[in-house]
Design a protein around this motif. Structure first.
Motif, short mmCIF file in Angstrom:
data_model
loop_
_atom_site.label_atom_id
_atom_site.label_comp_id
_atom_site.label_asym_id
_atom_site.label_seq_id
_atom_site.Cartn_x
_atom_site.Cartn_y
_atom_site.Cartn_z
N VAL A 78 67.20 38.59 50.05
CA VAL A 78 66.02 39.19 49.40
C VAL A 78 66.41 40.11 48.26
N VAL A 79 67.43 40.93 48.47
CA VAL A 79 67.82 41.95 47.50
C VAL A 79 69.15 41.57 46.86
N ARG A 80 69.14 41.36 45.58
CA ARG A 80 70.35 41.00 44.85
C ARG A 80 71.22 42.22 44.61
N GLY A 81 72.49 41.98 44.32
CA GLY A 81 73.44 43.07 44.15
C GLY A 81 73.14 43.98 42.98
N TRP A 82 72.40 43.45 41.99
CA TRP A 82 72.09 44.26 40.81
C TRP A 82 70.92 45.22 41.04
N ALA A 83 70.16 45.00 42.11
CA ALA A 83 68.96 45.82 42.34
C ALA A 83 69.29 47.30 42.53
N PRO A 84 70.29 47.68 43.36
CA PRO A 84 70.60 49.12 43.49
C PRO A 84 71.04 49.74 42.17
N VAL A 85 71.73 48.97 41.35
CA VAL A 85 72.18 49.48 40.05
C VAL A 85 70.97 49.76 39.16
N LEU A 98 70.96 49.74 51.05
CA LEU A 98 71.11 49.19 52.39
C LEU A 98 70.61 47.75 52.46
N LEU A 99 69.48 47.50 51.83
CA LEU A 99 68.92 46.15 51.85
C LEU A 99 69.78 45.17 51.07
N ALA A 100 70.46 45.65 50.02
CA ALA A 100 71.36 44.78 49.27
C ALA A 100 72.51 44.31 50.16
N PHE A 101 72.81 45.08 51.19
CA PHE A 101 73.84 44.71 52.16
C PHE A 101 73.27 43.94 53.34
N LEU A 102 72.10 44.37 53.84
CA LEU A 102 71.53 43.79 55.05
C LEU A 102 70.72 42.53 54.79
N ARG A 103 70.06 42.45 53.65
CA ARG A 103 69.18 41.33 53.33
C ARG A 103 69.55 40.75 51.97
N ARG A 104 70.71 40.14 51.91
CA ARG A 104 71.18 39.59 50.65
C ARG A 104 70.32 38.42 50.18
N VAL A 155 60.12 50.96 34.41
CA VAL A 155 60.33 49.53 34.19
C VAL A 155 61.57 49.04 34.96
N CYS A 156 62.62 49.85 34.97
CA CYS A 156 63.82 49.51 35.74
C CYS A 156 63.49 49.40 37.22
N LEU A 157 62.73 50.37 37.74
CA LEU A 157 62.35 50.34 39.16
C LEU A 157 61.49 49.12 39.47
N GLY A 158 60.53 48.84 38.62
CA GLY A 158 59.65 47.70 38.85
C GLY A 158 60.40 46.38 38.82
N THR A 159 61.34 46.26 37.89
CA THR A 159 62.14 45.03 37.80
C THR A 159 62.98 44.83 39.05
N ALA A 160 63.49 45.93 39.61
CA ALA A 160 64.29 45.85 40.83
C ALA A 160 63.43 45.55 42.06
N LEU A 161 62.25 46.18 42.13
CA LEU A 161 61.43 46.08 43.34
C LEU A 161 60.62 44.78 43.42
N LEU A 162 60.20 44.25 42.30
CA LEU A 162 59.29 43.11 42.33
C LEU A 162 59.81 41.93 43.15
N PRO A 163 61.08 41.51 43.00
CA PRO A 163 61.55 40.37 43.80
C PRO A 163 61.60 40.67 45.30
N MET A 164 61.62 41.93 45.68
CA MET A 164 61.73 42.29 47.09
C MET A 164 60.44 42.02 47.86
N ARG A 165 59.35 41.77 47.14
CA ARG A 165 58.09 41.47 47.83
C ARG A 165 58.21 40.24 48.71
N ARG A 166 59.04 39.29 48.33
CA ARG A 166 59.15 38.07 49.12
C ARG A 166 59.85 38.31 50.45
#
Length: 222
Positions: A159-166, A151-157, A187-198
């Protein structure tokens, strides 16, 4: 309509959970693998340390889910979807926390692996325990987390890049395939979540807006 507020310090705590959650999950996986390599991985230090890490990681993911919810910053029908995903994830976390507490308790109350297996059998034979704690409800954590990120990949582009849900889906699939792959999944989860902190509303107003550190931020929700 209600207004929820959070101080900057609380926002920083939520941000740290985005690192701690996946890190503690990976720690559980590594300790589990080490315990299995050097022992039967039954009652004892390896089991206890692994499950303490697991419990701490799950509690961190409570903050992650709430942080993602705040990052969305939407109303109306979109808000309903965000709320549904968040509460599904939290319900799943609650079931997994109960599971971790049971695991710790069984580890403390038994002296060897056969006794542990027998006690687990008795616990899981209680009507409703399997679907509520071990099979059905825990899956809501993974479903809620993946839905929120999608949802965030759609609502907050921004912050959340398209590759994060994948990447989140890849981490979930790896964990579901085998607990031996959980460290890689984390590690996959952490890599996806870390940029979302901003995207967390650190200073006030809309998520991501910058204001003075003395101010708190607010999120308006229906």
């Amino acid at each position: 309509m209600r207004v929820q507020t959070m101080t900057v310090r609380q926002s920083e705590t939520v941000g740290r959970a985005f690192i701690a959650g996946p890190a503690l999950m990976a720690g559980y996986a590594v300790v589990r693998l080490a315990g299995r390599a050097v022992s039967d991985y039954g009652p004892g230090a390896w089991w206890t340390v692994a499950h303490v890490l697991s419990l701490a990681g799950l509690l961190s993911f409570v903050l992650v889910l709430l942080g993602l919810r705040m990052t969305a910053g939407v109303r109306g029908g979109k808000r309903v979807a965000v709320e549904a995903a968040t509460w599904a994830g939290l319900l799943g976390v609650a079931a997994l926390v109960v599971q971790a507490v049971i695991d710790l308790a069984v580890g403390f109350l038994t002296v060897d692996k056969p006794a542990m297996s027998d006690m687990f059998g008795r616990v899981q034979d209680v009507p409703g325990v399997m679907p509520l704690v071990y099979t059905v409800v825990p899956m809501l954590f993974w479903l809620g987390l993946s839905a929120l990120v999608a949802l965030l990949a759609f609502l907050r582009r921004d912050v959340v890049r398209g590759w994060a849900p994948v990447l989140v889906l890849a981490g979930i699939v790896l964990a579901a395939m085998s607990l031996d792959l959980l460290a890689v999944g984390a590690v996959c989860l952490g890599t996806a979540l870390l940029p979302m902190r901003r995207g967390l509303p650190e200073r006030g107003g809309r998520p991501g807006a910058a204001r003075s550190e003395e101010q708190s931020f607010s999120e308006t929700a229906q």
